[in-house]
Every structure is written in structure tokens, then in C-alpha cells.
Write an enzyme that holds these catalytic residues in place. Structure first.
Site, short mmCIF file in Angstrom:
data_model
loop_
_atom_site.label_atom_id
_atom_site.label_comp_id
_atom_site.label_asym_id
_atom_site.label_seq_id
_atom_site.Cartn_x
_atom_site.Cartn_y
_atom_site.Cartn_z
N GLY A 44 0.81 -1.11 -0.16
CA GLY A 44 -0.02 0.01 0.05
C GLY A 44 0.87 1.14 -0.04
O GLY A 44 0.52 2.38 -0.56
N CYS A 45 1.73 1.25 0.75
CA CYS A 45 2.65 2.45 0.91
C CYS A 45 3.48 2.63 -0.49
O CYS A 45 3.71 3.78 -0.91
CB CYS A 45 3.78 2.34 1.93
SG CYS A 45 2.90 2.21 3.53
N THR A 46 3.85 1.46 -1.16
CA THR A 46 4.58 1.62 -2.38
C THR A 46 3.59 2.30 -3.60
O THR A 46 4.01 3.23 -4.24
CB THR A 46 5.04 0.23 -2.84
OG1 THR A 46 6.00 -0.12 -1.96
CG2 THR A 46 5.88 0.46 -4.27
#
Length: 156
Positions: A44-46
């Protein structure tokens, strides 16, 4: 202390991925997209970081800078930036003080475990340093575009 819409945001000084200490107040005169995320290199952060990367020029076009904040150390930020070609600064909030000041350091539950961590959140700060918009518990899909549209419609 938690920041509120219409109030001046708390200033902070954090180590940045460019090797310097960065203060929020360094960006007065520009709109700031301050986004907090849990951890470098996670799916998700990527996705979120790459969405900001892909819209970076559009944010620059509306006098906005992007600053990403997580509790990861600079060494991890540097690998994340290199791997994904991120053109904006990532800030290391290893003591999570800034996350606490912005009310995003929360008790989380995952697979039956409880732990403290970052609640994915984005704050739009105007050129005078006032908080004008916030999103908490951010869902990644479509979020970056929504933030850009907010700035275009309200601050550009």
C-alpha cells in the site's frame, strides 16, 4: 495536541532523505502535502508513493510540495526512493513525535495483534502554514488525485 482545520500546523524538524534536517516552516510560501504512511516497501505504501511520484509535476504546477513521513530510518527511505524513483523528500520520524503531534500514531490491530503505528493520513497545509484539509484512514486508490484536485480547486 492534535492539529485542527484552520489552525497553524505544529512545526517540526526531521531528518530528510536528502541528508539534511527539514522544518515544515522551510516551506512557507508553498502549499504542502504532508502524508504519513506506515512503512517503506510495503504494497500500500509503495502504491501511494508511486501515485505521488506520477503526479509530482502536477503538484509542482499548483505550488505544492510533497513530504512523506514514516517511522522508518533514513537508510530505508533511501532504498525506497532509489527503487521507485521518488522525486520528493521522505522524512524519518523514528521517535514518532511528529506523528503524535498530528494525531496519526495509533493503536492498530492486525491478525489478532495489537501494536502502535501510523494511521495513513494526508494533510494539506496552505502557504501560510495553516491546515486546510485532512484525510485520515486513507484508502490509497484514487487518494492522490483527490488531494491534487482539492489543491487545484481551493489553493491554486
Amino acid at each position: 495536541m492534535t492539529v485542527a482545520i484552520g489552525q497553524l500546523t505544529p512545526d517540526f524538524e526531521l531528518e530528510a532523505s536528502n541528508g539534511k534536517k527539514v522544518k515544515l516552516s522551510d516551506y512557507r510560501g508553498k502549499n504542502v502535502v504532508l502524508y504519513f504512511y506506515p512503512k517503506d516497501m510495503t504494497p500500500g505504501c509503495t502504491t501511494q508513493a508511486c501515485d505521488f511520484r506520477d503526479q509530482h509535476e502536477n503538484f509542482a504546477g499548483v505550488n505544492a510540495v510533497i513530504l512523506g513521513v514514516s517511522p522508518d530510518p533514513l537508510s530505508r527511505h533511501e532504498k525506497f526512493i532509489e527503487k521507485h524513483g521518488l522525486p520528493f523528500l521522505l522524512l524519518a520520524d523514528e521517535e514518532h513525535k511528529t506523528a503524535e503531534d498530528y494525531g496519526v500514531w495509533k493503536l492498530k490491530r492486525n491478525f489478532g495483534k495489537e501494536y502502535m503505528g501510523i494511521e495513513r493520513s494526508t494533510f494539506i497545509i496552505d502557504k501560510d502554514g495553516k491546515l486546510v484539509k485532512e484525510w485520515r484512514k486513507v484508502k490509497v486508490k484514487g487518494h492522490v488525485e483527490e488531494a491534487l484536485e482539492y489543491i487545484k480547486g481551493n489553493l491554486a
